[in-house]
Design an enzyme around this catalytic site. Sequence first.
Site, PDB file in Angstrom:
ATOM      1  N   SER A 259      -9.539   0.412   3.133  1.00 41.86           N
ATOM      2  CA  SER A 259      -8.818   1.308   2.258  1.00 41.86           C
ATOM      3  C   SER A 259      -7.672   0.656   1.488  1.00 41.86           C
ATOM      4  O   SER A 259      -7.164   1.263   0.547  1.00 41.86           O
ATOM      5  CB  SER A 259      -8.250   2.472   3.072  1.00 41.86           C
TER       6      SER A 259
ATOM      7  N   SER B 282      -9.651  -1.784   7.179  1.00 43.23           N
ATOM      8  CA  SER B 282      -9.017  -1.535   5.877  1.00 43.23           C
ATOM      9  C   SER B 282      -8.136  -2.658   5.364  1.00 43.23           C
ATOM     10  O   SER B 282      -7.723  -2.627   4.200  1.00 43.23           O
ATOM     11  CB  SER B 282      -8.213  -0.233   5.919  1.00 43.23           C
TER      12      SER B 282
ATOM     13  N   LYS C  69       0.846  -1.194   0.000  1.00 44.82           N
ATOM     14  CA  LYS C  69       0.000   0.000   0.000  1.00 44.82           C
ATOM     15  C   LYS C  69       0.884   1.248   0.000  1.00 44.82           C
ATOM     16  O   LYS C  69       1.867   1.303   0.756  1.00 44.82           O
ATOM     17  CB  LYS C  69      -0.870  -0.058   1.272  1.00 44.82           C
TER      18      LYS C  69
END
Lengths: 470, 67
Positions: free
Chosen positions: A155, A179, A80
Amino acid sequence: MPLTEYPNLTSAADAFAAGEVSAIALTEACLARIAAHNPAVNAVIRLDADLARERAARLDAARSRGEAMGPLAGVPMMHKDMYYREGHVSTCGSKIRSHFVAPVTATVLSRLDAAGAIDCGTLNMAEFAQNATGHNAHFGDCRNPWNTDHCTGGSSSGSGAAVAAGFAYAALGSDTGGSIRLPATMCGVTGLKPTQTRVPRTGVMPLSFSCDNVGPLVRSARDAARFLKVVAGRDALDPTSAREPVPDYEAALTGDLRGSRIAVIETYFLDGADATVVAAFDAALEVLAARGASITRIALPMMRAVNACTALLSRVESAAIHANWMRDRPQDYATHLSARIYIGYGVPVASYVGALSLRGPLLREFVAEALSAYDLVATPTLRIRVPTRAETDADADSANWGRMMAASANTRPFNYLGLPTVSIPCGFDDRGLPVGLQLAGRPFAEARVLAAADAFQRDTDWHLRSPTLA
Amino acid sequence: MDQDFTDSTIAAIARWHGIAVPNPLALVALADLEASLAEYAAIREGLLFEDEPSSFEAALAATKEPG
């Protein structure tokens, strides 16, 4: 090389360690899948193909010289885009940080490097890690590899999609309200949110210092066990990281659930659940029971208090972090994000401090009521079917706001409580999208949580299925 | 949504943080905040705070799995 040859992190790492496959071959296979399918999936923000090839070649050379290899040696990963690597841009999925050059390297990246992992680049994410659906106005929505009209979950959208699509064997996500677990469930992979403080956060973009967690998205519980062993443990640079010893999580994966007691919390977590999700969840419980676990359905009225407090913490902490940008350049946020951050400034300080102060007492109460007579609690990770990107796009239509915000209903209470929680695939809904089973345990009981997930995966093949990409 | 709540919250945010309503969707979001605060108000009297010293990290350690 097809993904089926080495379908997960542990099989790839073990094959490399045994000399059966080269790091170059594993890396080229991932790069080929990225080249073929990322235009449709949009999981990648920055591809470091040349760096990855150089790293793989060095690992192959080191192995040929007989040097000791780390537990993740030769395994391609992507992370990420909020894990800092010194000298590299970390966009955090935003316009505001589109040119932010990281001044330090995240401790977890350093630990993965030391374990021999190959970092191939960075992944798409919700802007500043702040939505549960995966929408991103700046880099484009990441697409669910199972059906690109549907949400990836957020996320850590790119982390879920990249692992599901075989772009990487593992990806770091972050989890403040779900997330890691939401993209894991929506993309059909395994996601672990460790105990609060278990994994250090040095060099990781902050969202909420109370609830932020670092963890992996991978293709099996065994993958998560090996990954966690590498990244967990005290970090002198992160004074909030736990001093608890890090056990050998893989050693706990015996497949034996005899004597294990699992509680199904019927209060709240099943409210309004879609029938297709409940059917997959109930079938998953039967698998666990067949492995020897006892399943008991319980009511837990205290969930109302947990949820009331959960709703306040991260809102305020995020608002504090973003205050200067919200004053100076609010137009540079996506519409839904500036709206979300804005309301954090309206929380009375005594309510915020109250919610923070009650966290310990409510954790003690939750453990007493749900995790003393039982070893684990089980819920669906997402109580509704995987929504489409269109029906949760609040930027396009404010009527979608409620659906966008509701996605994390079953995951965020475990952030407030700080408990280790895993999401594993347990079936598909009536539209062909994955369904996830969520298992949580006592603080620092990752070994027990992963052991139950691994036992489930010994009797099912949901985690081995891969989407068909055009 | 209570218009008094909306107006007073917008004014308070502007006064104390110097931040204006960024877009119309923020007004929709304010309804969520109103509901969250009402829910907290509904449960707070039934909650007991711990005596000091107290911390969440201490609770994590105290409630971890034995062994």
